[in-house]
Design an enzyme around this catalytic site. Structure first.
Site, PDB file in Angstrom:
ATOM      1  N   ASP A  79       0.662  -1.424   0.113  1.00  0.00           N
ATOM      2  CA  ASP A  79       0.014   0.025  -0.068  1.00  0.00           C
ATOM      3  C   ASP A  79       0.893   1.237   0.111  1.00  0.00           C
ATOM      4  O   ASP A  79       0.539   2.029  -0.937  1.00  0.00           O
ATOM      5  CB  ASP A  79      -0.960  -0.072   1.292  1.00  0.00           C
ATOM      6  CG  ASP A  79      -0.256  -0.585   2.483  1.00  0.00           C
ATOM      7  OD1 ASP A  79       0.739  -0.681   2.574  1.00  0.00           O
ATOM      8  OD2 ASP A  79      -1.121  -0.271   3.417  1.00  0.00           O
TER       9      ASP A  79
ATOM     10  N   GLU B  75     -10.862  -7.107   7.991  1.00  0.00           N
ATOM     11  CA  GLU B  75      -9.559  -7.177   7.206  1.00  0.00           C
ATOM     12  C   GLU B  75      -9.610  -7.402   5.864  1.00  0.00           C
ATOM     13  O   GLU B  75      -8.727  -7.158   4.991  1.00  0.00           O
ATOM     14  CB  GLU B  75      -8.539  -7.987   8.204  1.00  0.00           C
ATOM     15  CG  GLU B  75      -8.039  -7.135   9.604  1.00  0.00           C
ATOM     16  CD  GLU B  75      -7.387  -5.866   9.043  1.00  0.00           C
ATOM     17  OE1 GLU B  75      -6.141  -6.235   9.127  1.00  0.00           O
ATOM     18  OE2 GLU B  75      -7.619  -5.077   8.937  1.00  0.00           O
TER      19      GLU B  75
ATOM     20  N   GLU C  11      -7.864   3.875   7.482  1.00  0.00           N
ATOM     21  CA  GLU C  11      -7.978   3.921   6.061  1.00  0.00           C
ATOM     22  C   GLU C  11      -9.107   4.650   5.594  1.00  0.00           C
ATOM     23  O   GLU C  11      -9.293   5.465   4.793  1.00  0.00           O
ATOM     24  CB  GLU C  11      -7.382   2.830   5.579  1.00  0.00           C
ATOM     25  CG  GLU C  11      -5.961   2.484   5.392  1.00  0.00           C
ATOM     26  CD  GLU C  11      -5.569   1.796   6.707  1.00  0.00           C
ATOM     27  OE1 GLU C  11      -4.522   2.181   7.137  1.00  0.00           O
ATOM     28  OE2 GLU C  11      -6.508   1.833   7.573  1.00  0.00           O
TER      29      GLU C  11
END
Length: 688
Positions: A320, A414, A437
Site C-alpha cells: 500500500d 480485514e 484508512e
C-alpha cells in the site's frame, strides 16, 4: 500494517490539561472533554505552483453547505471527547509504556512486536511512550496547546533509544520518527497556521532525538546507501544499539522498504545531513529496479538475494504505502524520478489490477486480473491517494464500495470475499484493529468535493444512509459516484463520517478506552488499542468536522505521512540547498555573490571557498548553452530553479526541460552582466 500488519517507574500522576489551566482528567479517571480552545490562523503566501494543482483540492474552497453548523460542531466535539477518552485511558493505565490494553487496564510494550517479530527482545525494554509520541500532533490538531507542550517536553527529556532491542524499521519510522518530526515542526512554530502551538522555550529536543534514531536506522541499510550507492534493500528489523538483529529477517515487503522517504528525507532537510534521505532514496530505487516488465511490484522480496518471495501484485497489505510515498515524495522533495515511478505504477495498477471497480491481485509478471476476489481493508487508503493525484471520480466510486462494507458490518473487516459475499476465511480476516484508512479517504474526498448543494434534497444525509443499501455496492462495481444520489458531496461524506463515529463509539468503546474488534460479525473485543487509532483514525474524523482547523485552512501547504503525521510543503524541503550545511553570511559588498561554483554542474559537494566576483562567474560557473543537451533531468531542473521566473514543474519531457534550462542560463548571464556595471546579489546555485 503493511507487511501484516524513555522511562519512568510509575504512571504519570499529574492531571491532563486542556487549554490554559483547565484540567480534563485526573490520574485515576479517563479523560473526558467539553469545550474547545480557539484556533488562531494567520495567512501565509500561496504554495508554489510546482507542487501540483491537485494538492489544492484539499484546501478550503468556499462555504460549507448541506449540513447544519450545529450538527457539525456536535460531531466535532464528539470526536474530541472520544480522543480524550482514549488518551486518558492510555495515560492512566499504560503510560509511559507503548500501548494500552483497554480490557485489562494494563499496557503492552509493543514496539518490539510490530512487523511480525518472531522472537521479540523483551529483556530490559520498558517502552518508549509510543502512543504519546504517535499522538502528539493530534493534540495539536485538537488545539490543546498546553498538553501538547507538556508532551513535547516530557518526550525530549525522558525517551531514549539507547536500548539493545530489535524493532521494525518500517513501524518505528512511520510511528516514532514521523511523530517526533511532526511534533518538532509544530513546537518550533514552523507549520503555517499553527503558530499558536509554538512551545515556549523549546530547544529542538525532539529533532535531536529524531537524529539519534536516524543514526541507528542507518545500520539497517547497505553500507553505501548513505552516500546514495547501494545494491541491497534495508533489513526489515534494526537493532537499536547496532549490529545484526537477533532474528535477522531476510524477507522484506514492498511497503516496508518503500515507505521510508518522507520521514528520513524530512530528517535530512531539517538537519542538513543528506545521509538519511540518500539511504531511503537508494533503497526505493533499488526496489523499483526489481519491478516486472509490466511495471508491477510483488508483495515481498528476499532482501539478501533480491528474488521475489511473493510475486503477487496488489495495492493492499504489503504494498500500500509504497505507492503513496512515490507521489508524496515527489510533492515534498521534488525528485523528478519519483514522479516518473508514480506515473508508471499508477498506470500499471489501473491496467492490470483493476476489474469491475475493485482492485484485485495478480502475478507481477502476468497481470490480467479476471475479477477482484477479495477486498483488503488496508486498500481503503487508495481513494485518498487518488484524490491527491486528481482522480476524484474513481476515488469516490471505490470509497462507496468500502463504505458499503462498513455499513454492513459496523466496521471494516480485514478481508472480504467478494465471490462468496462474506468475510474471508481465517480468524484474522474477521478483525477490525481500529484502522484509519476509510476515515482518511472520507476526509480527503470531502475536502476535494465540497459542494453548495443542500442536505434537504431527498430527505438529507440520514435519508441517503437509509435508502442507499450497502449490498448494491458489493455486486460488481462499488458505486456510481457522488452524483447518483442527488446530494451535495459535503452532505454525503459528512454523513459517512458521522456513521463511522457512531459505530466506533457504540461498538468499540470500553470503560478504559477503545478496543479493537476480534470479530466484526460477533462484536467481540481484543485487548488492544493501537497507537494509530489516536494518530490517524480520530485525527481524520475530527478534521472532517472542523472546517476552520489550521490543517484545513492551510491544506495546500500540508501533506500527511502514511501514519497521519504532518509534513509541510515548503521550499525548505524541496530545495537542494536544504541538504547542505547553511553557509556563513556572505560579505556585505554588493558586487560579490555567494555562489557554490564547483557544485553548480557536477553535483559534488562544494569545498569551502571565498565568494567569487561576478565577472568570474560568467567564465567559470555557468556551463555553455550546448551543455544542456547531455545533462540529466535533475541537473536541468536545478539550473531552471536557479533563475528567477523560470518554471519547470510542468515539464515532463526532457525536451521541455532543456528549453527551460537554456532560458535559465540566458537569464543568469544577463544578471551576471548587469552586475558588472550595477552590482546586484545573484542567486546561489547548488546541484545535489
Amino acid at each position: 500494517r503493511p507487511c501484516t500488519r524513555v522511562h519512568s517507574d510509575a504512571p504519570r500522576s499529574q492531571a491532563l490539561r486542556h487549554g490554559p489551566g483547565r484540567s480534563i482528567a485526573s490520574s485515576a479517571t479517563p479523560a473526558r472533554h467539553a469545550g474547545m480552545a480557539s484556533f488562531v490562523s494567520r495567512r501565509r503566501s500561496a504554495v508554489p505552483l510546482h507542487w501540483m494543482v491537485c494538492v489544492l483540492l484539499l484546501q478550503s474552497c468556499g462555504r460549507v453547505a448541506g449540513f447544519p453548523a450545529s450538527e457539525r460542531v456536535r460531531l466535532r466535539e464528539k470526536v474530541r471527547e472520544m480522543f480524550y477518552h482514549a488518551y486518558g485511558g492510555y495515560m492512566t493505565h499504560a503510560f509511559p509504556h507503548d500501548e494500552l490494553r483497554p480490557l485489562s487496564r494494563s499496557y503492552t510494550d509493543s514496539l518490539i512486536e510490530l512487523g511480525n517479530a518472531v522472537r521479540p527482545t523483551r529483556e530490559g525494554y520498558a517502552g518508549v511512550a509510543l502512543t504519546l509520541i504517535d499522538s502528539l500532533d493530534t493534540l495539536a490538531v485538537l488545539g490543546n496547546a498546553s498538553e501538547f507542550a507538556w508532551g513535547v517536553r516530557w518526550v525530549g527529556q525522558h525517551v531514549t533509544f539507547d536500548q539493545d532491542v530489535d524493532v521494525s524499521l518500517f513501524e518505528t519510522n512511520i510511528r516514532v520518527l514521523g511523530g517526533l518530526l511532526s511534533a518538532h515542526l509544530l513546537a518550533a512554530g514552523e507549520v503555517a497556521g499553527a503558530e499558536h502551538l509554538t512551545v515556549s522555550g523549546y530547544d529542538g529536543g525532539l529533532l535531536r532525538l529524531a537524529a539519534d534514531l536516524g543514526e541507528r536506522f542507518l545500520t539497517a541499510f547497505d553500507p553505501g546507501a548513505a552516500r546514495g550507492v547501494c545494491t541491497l534493500l534495508p533489513r526489515a528489523f534494526v537493532r537499536l544499539r547496532g549490529g545484526l538483529p537477533r532474528a535477522a529477517h531476510q524477507e522484506q515487503c514492498t511497503a516496508g522498504a518503500g515507505t521510508l522517504l518522507l520521514e528520513m528525507g524530512m530528517l535530512s532537510r531539517l538537519t542538513a545531513d543528506p545521509r538519511f534521505e540518500s539511504a531511503a532514496l537508494c533503497a526505493l530505487r533499488v526496489l523499483w529496479g526489481k519491478r516486472s516488465p509490466l511495471d508491477l511490484m510483488g508483495n515481498s522480496i528476499d532482501g539478501k538475494t533480491g528474488a521475489w518471495r511473493n510475486p503477487a501484485a496488489g495495492i493492499g497489505a504489503g504494498s500500500d504505502s509504497f505507492y503513496e510515498y512515490l507521489l508524496k515524495g515527489y510533492l515534498v522533495f521534488g525528485h523528478a524520478d519519483l514522479f516518473e515511478m508514480w506515473n508508471a505504477s499508477y498506470v500499471a495498477v489501473n491496467t492490470h489490477l483493476r476489474r469491475g471497480g475493485w482492485y484485485g491481485e495478480a502475478h507481477m509478471n502476468k497481470g490480467g486480473v479476471e475479477a477482484a476476489a477479495y477486498v483488503d481493508s488496508l486498500a481503503a487508503f487508495w481513494p485518498a491517494l487518488q484524490v491527491l493525484a486528481g482522480d476524484v471520480a474513481d476515488a469516490s466510486a471505490l470509497h462507496s464500495g468500502y463504505h458499503a462494507l462498513w455499513r454492513r458490518f459496523g466496521s471494516l473487516p480485514e478481508r472480504f470475499d467478494l465471490r462468496r459475499g462474506r468475510v474471508a476465511d481465517g480468524s484474522w480476516a474477521d478483525t477490525y484493529p481500529l484502522r484509519p484508512e476509510l476515515a482518511e479517504s472520507c476526509y480527503a474526498l470531502h475536502r476535494a468535493t465540497r459542494a453548495e448543494a443542500g442536505l434537504h434534497k431527498q430527505g438529507g444525509a440520514h435519508a441517503w444512509l437509509r435508502t442507499r443499501g450497502g449490498d448494491e455496492a458489493l455486486r460488481g462495481n462499488p458505486g456510481p459516484g457522488d452524483a447518483a444520489d442527488g446530494l451535495g458531496c459535503d452532505a454525503r461524506y459528512i454523513a459517512m463520517g458521522a456513521e463511522m463515529v457512531a459505530s466506533i463509539d457504540s461498538r468499540m468503546r470500553v470503560p478504559a478506552g477503545f478496543a479493537a474488534l476480534s470479530s466484526v460479525q460477533k462484536g467481540t473485543h481484543e485487548d488492544h488499542m493501537p497507537s494509530f487509532f489516536l494518530a490517524e483514525t480520530l485525527k481524520y474524523l475530527f478534521l472532517l468536522f472542523d472546517d476552520q482547523n489550521f490543517v484545513n485552512t492551510h491544506g495546500g501547504s500540508l501533506l500527511f505521512t502514511t501514519e497521519g503525521h504532518l509534513v509541510p510543503l515548503s521550499l525548505r524541503f524541496s530545495s537542494p540547498r536544504s541538504l547542505r550545511p547553511r553557509p556563513p553570511a556572505p560579505p556585505a559588498h554588493p558586487a560579490r555573490a555567494d555562489w557554490t561554483v564547483s557544485s553548480f554542474w557536477g553535483g559534488g559537494a562544494a569545498p569551502a571557498a571565498a565568494p567569487v566576483s561576478v565577472p568570474s562567474l560568467v567564465a567559470s560557473a555557468l556551463p555553455a548553452a550546448e551543455a544542456v543537451r547531455g545533462a540529466s533531468a535533475r541537473q536541468l531542473r536545478a539550473v531552471a530553479s536557479a533563475a528567477p521566473g523560470v518554471a519547470h514543474a510542468d515539464c515532463l519531457e526532457m525536451s521541455c526541460l532543456r528549453e527551460r534550462a537554456a532560458e535559465a542560463l540566458t537569464a543568469l548571464r544577463q544578471l551576471a552582466n548587469a552586475a558588472m556595471t550595477c552590482p546586484v546579489p545573484t542567486p546561489k546555485v547548488t546541484v545535489v
